[in-house]
Motif scaffolding. Structure first.
Motif, PDB file in Angstrom:
ATOM      1  N   LEU A 156     -30.887  49.248 -28.598  1.00 15.01           N
ATOM      2  CA  LEU A 156     -30.843  48.984 -29.804  1.00 15.01           C
ATOM      3  C   LEU A 156     -32.001  49.649 -30.423  1.00 15.01           C
ATOM      4  O   LEU A 156     -32.012  50.382 -31.615  1.00 15.01           O
ATOM      5  CB  LEU A 156     -30.461  47.681 -30.490  1.00 15.01           C
ATOM      6  N   LEU A 157     -33.266  48.963 -30.375  1.00 21.28           N
ATOM      7  CA  LEU A 157     -34.512  49.452 -31.057  1.00 21.28           C
ATOM      8  C   LEU A 157     -34.617  50.954 -30.799  1.00 21.28           C
ATOM      9  O   LEU A 157     -35.285  51.551 -31.724  1.00 21.28           O
ATOM     10  CB  LEU A 157     -35.564  48.547 -30.617  1.00 21.28           C
ATOM     11  N   ALA A 158     -34.472  51.384 -29.554  1.00 18.51           N
ATOM     12  CA  ALA A 158     -34.777  52.820 -29.306  1.00 18.51           C
ATOM     13  C   ALA A 158     -33.784  53.723 -30.030  1.00 18.51           C
ATOM     14  O   ALA A 158     -34.315  54.903 -30.475  1.00 18.51           O
ATOM     15  CB  ALA A 158     -34.552  53.024 -27.754  1.00 18.51           C
ATOM     16  N   ASN A 169     -32.580  39.949 -27.293  1.00 18.56           N
ATOM     17  CA  ASN A 169     -31.213  40.536 -27.622  1.00 18.56           C
ATOM     18  C   ASN A 169     -30.734  40.252 -28.939  1.00 18.56           C
ATOM     19  O   ASN A 169     -30.446  40.984 -29.861  1.00 18.56           O
ATOM     20  CB  ASN A 169     -30.369  40.519 -26.354  1.00 18.56           C
ATOM     21  N   VAL A 170     -31.097  38.931 -29.277  1.00 15.94           N
ATOM     22  CA  VAL A 170     -30.689  38.435 -30.934  1.00 15.94           C
ATOM     23  C   VAL A 170     -31.462  38.767 -31.623  1.00 15.94           C
ATOM     24  O   VAL A 170     -30.971  39.356 -32.715  1.00 15.94           O
ATOM     25  CB  VAL A 170     -30.336  36.976 -30.373  1.00 15.94           C
ATOM     26  N   LEU A 171     -32.528  38.782 -31.401  1.00 18.78           N
ATOM     27  CA  LEU A 171     -33.648  39.213 -32.297  1.00 18.78           C
ATOM     28  C   LEU A 171     -33.825  40.749 -32.759  1.00 18.78           C
ATOM     29  O   LEU A 171     -33.608  41.012 -33.907  1.00 18.78           O
ATOM     30  CB  LEU A 171     -35.124  39.055 -31.791  1.00 18.78           C
ATOM     31  N   ILE A 172     -33.557  41.598 -31.714  1.00 21.74           N
ATOM     32  CA  ILE A 172     -33.514  42.906 -32.005  1.00 21.74           C
ATOM     33  C   ILE A 172     -31.944  43.312 -32.876  1.00 21.74           C
ATOM     34  O   ILE A 172     -31.917  44.065 -33.748  1.00 21.74           O
ATOM     35  CB  ILE A 172     -33.610  43.822 -30.902  1.00 21.74           C
ATOM     36  N   THR A 173     -31.044  42.422 -32.446  1.00 21.81           N
ATOM     37  CA  THR A 173     -29.780  42.804 -33.267  1.00 21.81           C
ATOM     38  C   THR A 173     -29.801  42.418 -34.530  1.00 21.81           C
ATOM     39  O   THR A 173     -29.444  43.208 -35.225  1.00 21.81           O
ATOM     40  CB  THR A 173     -28.682  42.273 -32.491  1.00 21.81           C
ATOM     41  N   LEU A 225     -32.502  42.287 -36.412  1.00 20.81           N
ATOM     42  CA  LEU A 225     -33.436  42.996 -37.092  1.00 20.81           C
ATOM     43  C   LEU A 225     -32.999  44.340 -37.275  1.00 20.81           C
ATOM     44  O   LEU A 225     -33.399  44.830 -38.545  1.00 20.81           O
ATOM     45  CB  LEU A 225     -34.645  43.033 -36.264  1.00 20.81           C
ATOM     46  N   THR A 226     -32.373  45.135 -36.357  1.00 16.91           N
ATOM     47  CA  THR A 226     -32.057  46.311 -36.567  1.00 16.91           C
ATOM     48  C   THR A 226     -30.676  46.520 -37.755  1.00 16.91           C
ATOM     49  O   THR A 226     -30.612  47.205 -38.383  1.00 16.91           O
ATOM     50  CB  THR A 226     -31.452  47.221 -35.415  1.00 16.91           C
ATOM     51  N   SER A 227     -29.951  45.458 -37.581  1.00 16.35           N
ATOM     52  CA  SER A 227     -28.972  45.309 -38.624  1.00 16.35           C
ATOM     53  C   SER A 227     -29.486  45.188 -40.087  1.00 16.35           C
ATOM     54  O   SER A 227     -28.868  45.715 -40.872  1.00 16.35           O
ATOM     55  CB  SER A 227     -27.936  44.318 -38.025  1.00 16.35           C
ATOM     56  N   PHE A 228     -30.409  44.558 -40.185  1.00 15.24           N
ATOM     57  CA  PHE A 228     -31.037  44.115 -41.523  1.00 15.24           C
ATOM     58  C   PHE A 228     -31.495  45.229 -41.886  1.00 15.24           C
ATOM     59  O   PHE A 228     -31.602  45.722 -43.083  1.00 15.24           O
ATOM     60  CB  PHE A 228     -31.999  42.855 -41.246  1.00 15.24           C
ATOM     61  N   LEU A 229     -32.444  46.098 -41.253  1.00 15.53           N
ATOM     62  CA  LEU A 229     -33.168  47.209 -41.554  1.00 15.53           C
ATOM     63  C   LEU A 229     -32.146  48.168 -41.833  1.00 15.53           C
ATOM     64  O   LEU A 229     -32.277  49.312 -42.614  1.00 15.53           O
ATOM     65  CB  LEU A 229     -34.027  47.719 -40.520  1.00 15.53           C
ATOM     66  N   HIS A 230     -31.001  48.168 -41.044  1.00 14.63           N
ATOM     67  CA  HIS A 230     -30.017  49.464 -41.375  1.00 14.63           C
ATOM     68  C   HIS A 230     -29.337  49.500 -42.678  1.00 14.63           C
ATOM     69  O   HIS A 230     -29.162  49.979 -43.544  1.00 14.63           O
ATOM     70  CB  HIS A 230     -28.767  49.279 -40.326  1.00 14.63           C
TER      71      HIS A 230
END
Length: 431
Positions: free
Chosen positions: A168-170, A221-225, A227-232
């Motif tokens: 996800l982060l990549a 996994n929960v954190l990056i999911t 974080l990326t959802s918020f930044l999206h």
């Protein structure tokens, strides 16, 4: 002349008894084949389908047109079912006689079973073989890189449950960097750095602070999911043209090789990241088993105490190899935005990081076998799409389950008895 009976020495007798005691029948594969054969048999004879199943062996890019091949649906499925019965009988006989069937048996069985199922579903329909295989390779790319990252990490002694977070982060980073720079190469490098960043957090907490590796992976996994959802929503959606419109990998056809019928367009008319995959799999396999790096890596994952006594720095070796594993998985994450979709969307990886982890187990922590397991899942995913387009009589809800059912059957039924690295998941405390 009389002959004397010589009794074995006590040590020899104990050895014979020991060998006889540990000998056991392995029914796992035989039972899996039997269940699959029964299901195919029910499909073939309880719900028979008539008509002709047509296979198209070429596509519009092929220079050699092999035409279409039509097969009578019921007769073809019936013959395949008989072959499955024969192979199942062989597996049962092998288990009963304490023999271990070769790897060819589950491979051939899976091919015949898939062919029977596809023929049954495609009654009076058309199956584009090249398109099916091309889609399977494309869908397998991130899984292969994730599986390679999982193999490297677990061989070093760290269970990499955070492959999903690395994906996800990549994918997120590659979309932004490639959009700003206009270069998919820059996006790829950003993806590798992002995967290594997530891996560094996993390595720091699990190796230095001795936190449970599985818990750290799940939290990441929960954190990056999140974080990326918020930044999206906060960053990419309002600035989609500037930050979420990355250039995609162009497709490069290899002269002559791409003209080979069926296989050529599938294997040799691909993008850069797919060609990197072709190199990465044998390179990791060679490095793991034939180099000093691989020997040290396997040593700290199997017996860190012994590795420490010969001068190998266990925890630094683990740390840097976990970072390498994250960078490799990051390449797979870049494929989502730069090779497949063309933009980042929240939770776009869809749990494929966990499927990559299953491929590691199915492949017995071997890079080549894990990559083949990833290709199997990619094929099952693309097969689901094809069967939906063919109007298969199987309900759509079951079709959506197909890739995951294949993964479960592969890991539980066909993987056999596998053992992971002995020290995987166990922190090493010097002294």
């Amino acid at each position: 002349m009389s002959t004397a009976t010589v009794n074995p020495a006590p040590a020899e007798a104990d050895e014979v008894i020991t060998r006889q005691t540990v000998r056991q029948r392995r029914w796992k594969l035989a039972i899996s084949l039997a269940v699959s054969t029964v299901l195919i048999g029910i499909m073939a004879f309880a719900f028979p389908r008539d008509g002709v199943s047509t296979y198209r062996l070429g596509d519009r890019t092929s220079t050699v047109d092999l035409g279409d091949v039509g097969l009578p649906t019921f007769a073809t499925v019936a013959v395949c079912t008989v072959l499955l019965v024969i192979m199942t009988g062989y597996a049962i006989w092998a288990a009963y006689t304490y023999r271990r069937p070769g790897l060819w048996l589950p491979i051939v069985f899976a091919f015949v079973a898939v062919f029977a199922f596809l023929t049954w579903s495609a009654a009076d329909g058309l199956v584009p073989v090249t398109g099916l295989l091309f889609g399977a390779v494309s869908l397998s790319v991130p899984l292969v890189f994730g599986a390679l990252g999982g193999v490297i990490g677990e061989r070093a002694g760290v269970v990499n449950v955070a492959i999903e977070a690395q994906f996800l982060l990549a994918a997120f980073s590659s979309a932004i960097v490639a959009s700003i720079t206009g270069s998919f190469i820059a996006g790829l490098l950003a993806a590798m750095l992002s995967g290594a960043l997530v891996a560094s957090v996993l390595a720091a907490f699990s190796i230095k602070y001795l936190v449970d590796q599985v818990i750290v992976g799940v939290v990441l996994n929960v954190l990056i999911t999140g974080l990326t959802s918020f930044l999206h929503g906060a960053l990419l959606t309002p600035n989609s043209e500037a930050l979420n419109s990355p250039p995609r990998f162009p497709r490069w056809a290899i002269p002559f090789l791409s003209d080979i019928p069926v296989i050529g367009p599938v294997v040799f008319n691909q993008t850069l990241i797919v060609y990197i995959m072709y190199v990465a799999v044998p390179l990791v396999a060679w490095g793991l088993y034939k180099t000093r790096w691989g020997l040290r890596l396997r040593a700290v994952g199997e017996h860190p105490q012994a590795a420490d006594t010969v001068g190998i720095r266990v925890n630094p070796t683990r740390f840097w190899n976990v970072l390498l594993a994250g960078a490799v998985a990051g390449i797979g994450g870049a494929y989502f935005t730069l090779g497949s979709v063309g933009s980042f969307d929240k939770e776009m990886t869809g749990g494929l990081g966990f499927i990559a982890l299953a491929a590691v187990i199915f492949g017995g922590w071997d890079p080549v076998k894990a990559s083949l397991a990833a290709l199997l899942f990619g094929f099952a995913t693309n097969l689901r799409t094809l069967l939906t387009n063919l109007g298969s009589p199987i309900p759509s809800e079951f079709m959506a389950m197909l890739p995951y059912v294949v993964t479960v059957l592969a890991v539980v039924g066909f993987a056999g008895q596998v053992r992971g690295p002995a020290a995987a998941g166990k922190p090493y405390i010097k002294g």
